[in-house]
Scaffold this motif. Structure first.
Motif, mmCIF file in Angstrom:
data_model
loop_
_atom_site.group_PDB
_atom_site.id
_atom_site.type_symbol
_atom_site.label_atom_id
_atom_site.label_comp_id
_atom_site.label_asym_id
_atom_site.label_seq_id
_atom_site.Cartn_x
_atom_site.Cartn_y
_atom_site.Cartn_z
ATOM 1 N N PHE A 1 -0.967 -5.865 6.810
ATOM 2 C CA PHE A 1 -1.146 -6.052 5.327
ATOM 3 C C PHE A 1 -1.373 -7.524 4.971
ATOM 4 O O PHE A 1 -0.810 -8.501 5.766
ATOM 5 C CB PHE A 1 0.127 -5.385 4.815
ATOM 6 C CG PHE A 1 1.457 -6.422 5.296
ATOM 7 C CD1 PHE A 1 1.844 -6.007 6.397
ATOM 8 C CD2 PHE A 1 2.120 -7.084 4.386
ATOM 9 C CE1 PHE A 1 3.391 -6.517 6.663
ATOM 10 C CE2 PHE A 1 3.060 -7.836 4.730
ATOM 11 C CZ PHE A 1 4.023 -7.553 5.909
ATOM 12 N N PRO A 2 -2.112 -7.826 3.728
ATOM 13 C CA PRO A 2 -2.190 -9.219 3.477
ATOM 14 C C PRO A 2 -1.190 -9.923 2.650
ATOM 15 O O PRO A 2 -0.469 -8.952 1.826
ATOM 16 C CB PRO A 2 -3.679 -9.014 2.492
ATOM 17 C CG PRO A 2 -3.324 -7.683 1.931
ATOM 18 C CD PRO A 2 -2.723 -6.756 3.053
ATOM 19 N N VAL A 3 -0.866 -10.998 2.719
ATOM 20 C CA VAL A 3 0.112 -11.679 1.499
ATOM 21 C C VAL A 3 -0.621 -12.949 1.174
ATOM 22 O O VAL A 3 -1.624 -13.250 1.697
ATOM 23 C CB VAL A 3 1.451 -12.036 2.297
ATOM 24 C CG1 VAL A 3 2.138 -10.638 2.693
ATOM 25 C CG2 VAL A 3 1.176 -12.726 3.714
ATOM 26 N N PHE A 4 -0.153 -13.712 0.175
ATOM 27 C CA PHE A 4 -0.375 -14.694 -0.353
ATOM 28 C C PHE A 4 -0.952 -15.856 0.529
ATOM 29 O O PHE A 4 0.191 -16.074 1.531
ATOM 30 C CB PHE A 4 0.228 -15.030 -1.397
ATOM 31 C CG PHE A 4 -0.213 -16.316 -2.425
ATOM 32 C CD1 PHE A 4 -0.491 -16.239 -3.457
ATOM 33 C CD2 PHE A 4 -0.330 -17.459 -1.895
ATOM 34 C CE1 PHE A 4 -1.069 -17.046 -4.382
ATOM 35 C CE2 PHE A 4 -0.755 -18.783 -2.732
ATOM 36 C CZ PHE A 4 -0.965 -18.527 -3.889
ATOM 37 N N SER A 5 -1.991 -16.288 0.895
ATOM 38 C CA SER A 5 -2.125 -17.446 1.743
ATOM 39 C C SER A 5 -2.381 -18.672 1.090
ATOM 40 O O SER A 5 -3.351 -19.236 0.421
ATOM 41 C CB SER A 5 -3.475 -16.991 2.496
ATOM 42 O OG SER A 5 -3.853 -17.824 3.526
ATOM 43 N N CYS A 6 -1.248 -19.577 1.450
ATOM 44 C CA CYS A 6 -1.299 -20.910 0.934
ATOM 45 C C CYS A 6 -2.164 -21.752 1.795
ATOM 46 O O CYS A 6 -2.017 -22.326 2.732
ATOM 47 C CB CYS A 6 -0.042 -21.667 0.938
ATOM 48 S SG CYS A 6 1.064 -20.698 -0.136
ATOM 49 N N GLY A 7 -3.361 -22.010 1.350
ATOM 50 C CA GLY A 7 -4.326 -22.964 2.119
ATOM 51 C C GLY A 7 -4.319 -24.364 1.747
ATOM 52 O O GLY A 7 -4.508 -24.523 0.609
ATOM 53 N N GLU A 8 -4.017 -25.135 2.598
ATOM 54 C CA GLU A 8 -3.523 -26.533 2.384
ATOM 55 C C GLU A 8 -4.902 -27.353 1.560
ATOM 56 O O GLU A 8 -4.713 -27.987 0.854
ATOM 57 C CB GLU A 8 -3.362 -27.280 3.645
ATOM 58 C CG GLU A 8 -2.569 -28.580 3.422
ATOM 59 C CD GLU A 8 -1.191 -28.219 2.586
ATOM 60 O OE1 GLU A 8 -0.554 -27.378 2.692
ATOM 61 O OE2 GLU A 8 -0.869 -29.301 2.090
ATOM 62 N N ILE B 1 5.060 -1.136 12.887
ATOM 63 C CA ILE B 1 5.170 -2.805 13.137
ATOM 64 C C ILE B 1 4.052 -3.267 11.957
ATOM 65 O O ILE B 1 2.768 -2.966 12.214
ATOM 66 C CB ILE B 1 4.644 -3.124 14.350
ATOM 67 C CG1 ILE B 1 5.401 -2.689 15.720
ATOM 68 C CG2 ILE B 1 4.592 -4.766 14.395
ATOM 69 C CD1 ILE B 1 7.045 -2.827 15.510
ATOM 70 N N GLY B 2 4.356 -3.924 10.952
ATOM 71 C CA GLY B 2 3.823 -4.615 10.268
ATOM 72 C C GLY B 2 2.990 -5.988 10.869
ATOM 73 O O GLY B 2 3.726 -6.630 11.399
ATOM 74 N N ILE B 3 1.842 -6.093 10.594
ATOM 75 C CA ILE B 3 1.059 -7.390 10.736
ATOM 76 C C ILE B 3 0.958 -8.096 9.603
ATOM 77 O O ILE B 3 0.083 -7.839 8.649
ATOM 78 C CB ILE B 3 -0.103 -7.021 11.684
ATOM 79 C CG1 ILE B 3 0.305 -6.397 12.826
ATOM 80 C CG2 ILE B 3 -0.798 -8.345 11.998
ATOM 81 C CD1 ILE B 3 -1.271 -5.932 13.778
ATOM 82 N N CYS B 4 1.674 -9.084 9.159
ATOM 83 C CA CYS B 4 1.595 -9.686 7.966
ATOM 84 C C CYS B 4 0.450 -10.992 8.121
ATOM 85 O O CYS B 4 0.730 -11.840 8.846
ATOM 86 C CB CYS B 4 2.835 -10.535 7.786
ATOM 87 S SG CYS B 4 3.066 -11.078 6.232
#
Ligand code: FES
Length: 575
Positions: A80-87, A43-46
């Motif tokens: 796993f990390p992904v691009f995080s769009c912080g507002e 199980i991936g935790i995105c």
């Protein structure tokens, strides 16, 4: 029954023993024992954790609780990390990167040995970007929101994320608040982990996740710091393992009925206008036929019953104590406004989950016959100024301005608006219509949240707090006003908005869903012949890809080449 071979087995139990050795061996350097490679679901935790996305800064702790649930159910969790769009930090606007992040998510899922995925979402764009990416893969998926911040308090008043930034900054401009008081309010507003606690875009998207059946009950409203948020994460981890065993993929959850439910819930909660664009994009990835007109059709008669800022008084913490989204779904369902058989990730239908939900506060979640706004939802406007549509959120607007004719004050760009709006010589009064161009998907680029233009000081000084405003931009979900948004086609794409000139008369007629520029066809043709597209801000790099491929707001502003579900077939081996 033959057990379905999981996709992770193509990595860890490959018939090519060299490849299996290679995939397992490197993973062992993290201390994973033999039994985790025995064929159990991976199980991936995105994770969109980032210190640059303050709304998601607590996500590593949430991930730990998801892992507990996955281990307990016999799965093998891998974060796993992904691009995080912080507002709050990303410029020129986080929306510019939603599609980029969705590509990251899609390719990370497909390219790795993942059988199911838990999406950790929170700040505005992190929810749609992760759901869009997962939808294009269609594997078993659960979304877990990080939860809202605790209520803000300042000088005895409930203050809401974003909403009071707009309110207080207008008060400073109007001379009713000092700069020192304004500064003090900052830490009173954001005082705990979590995302904006108004019914802004983050809370709306958390509610959409719940209404779509993609999140567990109460996903939207449990405060980020409430221990029950971690219980929900734990249970989601446990549940996703079952979804893999039962092969319940995202396409079983994200159906047209699920989107109908989400549109209606959005109307009932007075949700953000940004939900329109995000749900259209999510449906597009899933291959579901959802249009802008569906928003009007399914949401038109839905009363807004949740009295939360920016439309109303309360905040997300109050919403949770009052019963949250389950209480809203129950009230809608009892009135026949929920597609009851829509399946949700916990294995129940949406109605089985919510039929017995309790409402503990009729002021926060009102009965349907005593709504905040009788016709909530999103109104979709059309006319010669918006042939492909524009939207307005009536619950956030002044009822007196729902039918209005006024003289246009035109700003060709956001920079021009900033230069001129405070000018005492600006020939404007409260009956005028502020028109802003070149802030759409291609024009900004990225479709900035600037549609709620500030009012001119000479209007504010009269105590007037709303005017009709029209643009191809978006508006923060925490903002309010009689603001027409998402005009399509946008000005930078040559839409009629590009042709509006100062002094033109503009007609807004929300009851009849009409947006009209009172200028003759001949004159518009003459102006069109002279119109020139603005030069792009950047002619290379990601921004060029964005401008070349972004679709208009009525199509969800996704990239044309990303629409559709590409599945999760195991990619070929490279070693
Ligand atoms: Fe992150 Fe509002 S800034 S949710």
């Amino acid at each position: 029954m033959t057990k379905k071979k999981l996709r992770s087995q193509a990595w860890y139990n490959s018939e090519r023993i060299k490849d299996a050795f290679l995939h397992r061996s490197w993973m062992r350097n993290q201390g994973f024992p033999d039994h985790l490679f025995d064929g159990r679901p991976v199980i991936g935790i995105c994770n969109t954790w980032s210190e640059l996305t303050p709304c998601n800064h607590h996500f590593r702790k949430i991930a730990e609780h998801v892992k507990r649930g996955i281990y307990e159910a016999g799965g093998f969790p891998l974060e796993f990390p992904v691009f995080s769009c912080g507002e709050s930090n990303l410029r020129p606007t986080a929306m510019l990167f939603r599609n980029l992040a969705s590509m990251d998510v899609e390719e990370a899922i497909r390219g790795n040995p993942i059988d199911g995925v838990v999406l950790l979402v929170g700040c505005d764009k992190t929810t749609p970007s992760l759901v869009m990416g997962a939808a294009s893969c269609d594997i078993p998926t659960i979304a877990v929101s990080g939860g809202p911040m605790l209520n803000g308090h300042y000088k005895g008043e409930l203050i809401g994320s974003g909403t009071h930034v707009w309110k207080f900054s207008e008060m400073v401009r109007g001379g009713q608040m000092t700069a020192e008081e304004f500064y003090r309010a900052e830490s009173a507003m954001s005082r705990s982990a979590g995302h904006c606690m108004t019914m802004g875009t983050a809370s709306t998207m958390g509610s959409m996740v719940e209404a779509l059946g993609l999140g567990m009950p109460h996903n939207a409203a449990i405060p980020a710091v409430d221990a029950r948020r971690y219980v929900l994460a734990h249970m989601a981890g446990q549940r996703v393992v079952d979804l893999v065993h039962q092969d319940v993929r995202l396409s079983r959850i994200l159906t047209r009925d699920a989107f109908k439910n989400a549109i209606r819930v959005n109307g009932a909660i007075g949700g953000s206008t940004n939900a329109v664009i995000h749900l259209l994009a999510m449906a597009g990835r899933m291959g579901i036929d959802l249009s802008l007109d569906d928003w009007d059709e399914f949401g038109r008669d839905i009363p807004t019953i949740v009295d939360l800022q920016p439309s109303g008084r309360f905040l997300m913490e109050d919403f949770y104590y009052a019963g949250g989204v389950p209480a809203v779904i129950r009230r809608l369902g009892e009135a026949g406004l929920i597609e009851r058989d829509a399946l949700t990730v916990n294995g129940n239908t949406i109605w089985e989950n919510n039929a017995d939900a309790e409402c503990n506060n009729d002021e926060v979640i009102r009965p349907l016959d005593r709504p905040l706004t009788p016709q909530g939802g999103i109104a979709v406007l059309r006319g010669n100024l918006a042939p492909d549509g524009a939207i307005i959120k009536p619950s956030a607007a002044d009822p007196k301005l729902m039918t209005h004719r006024g003289r246009a004050i035109v700003f060709e760009s956001i920079e021009e608006l900033h230069e001129r709006i405070d000018d005492p010589n600006l020939d404007v009064d409260e009956t005028c219509v502020l028109v802003l161009k070149n802030c759409g998907p291609k024009g900004y680029p990225g479709m900035a949240e600037v549609g709620n233009m500030p009012l001119p000081p000479k209007v504010l000084e009269k105590g007037i707090t709303d005017m009709v405003r029209i643009s191809d931009a978006r508006m923060s979900g925490t903002a309010y006003g009689t603001v027409v948004l998402h005009v399509a086609p946008e000005a930078a794409a040559g839409g009629p908005l590009a042709l509006v000139q100062e002094g033109d008369m503009v007609e807004l007629d929300v009851p009849n869903r009409r947006l009209h520029l009172d200028v003759s066809e001949e004159e518009l043709a003459r102006r069109r012949a002279q119109w020139q597209a603005p030069a792009p801000a950047m002619s290379s790099g990601y921004q060029k890809l964005y401008v070349d491929h972004v679709m208009q707001a009525d199509k969800g502003a996704d990239f044309d080449f990303l629409v559709g579900c590409r599945g999760a077939e195991v990619p070929r081996e490279s070693h």
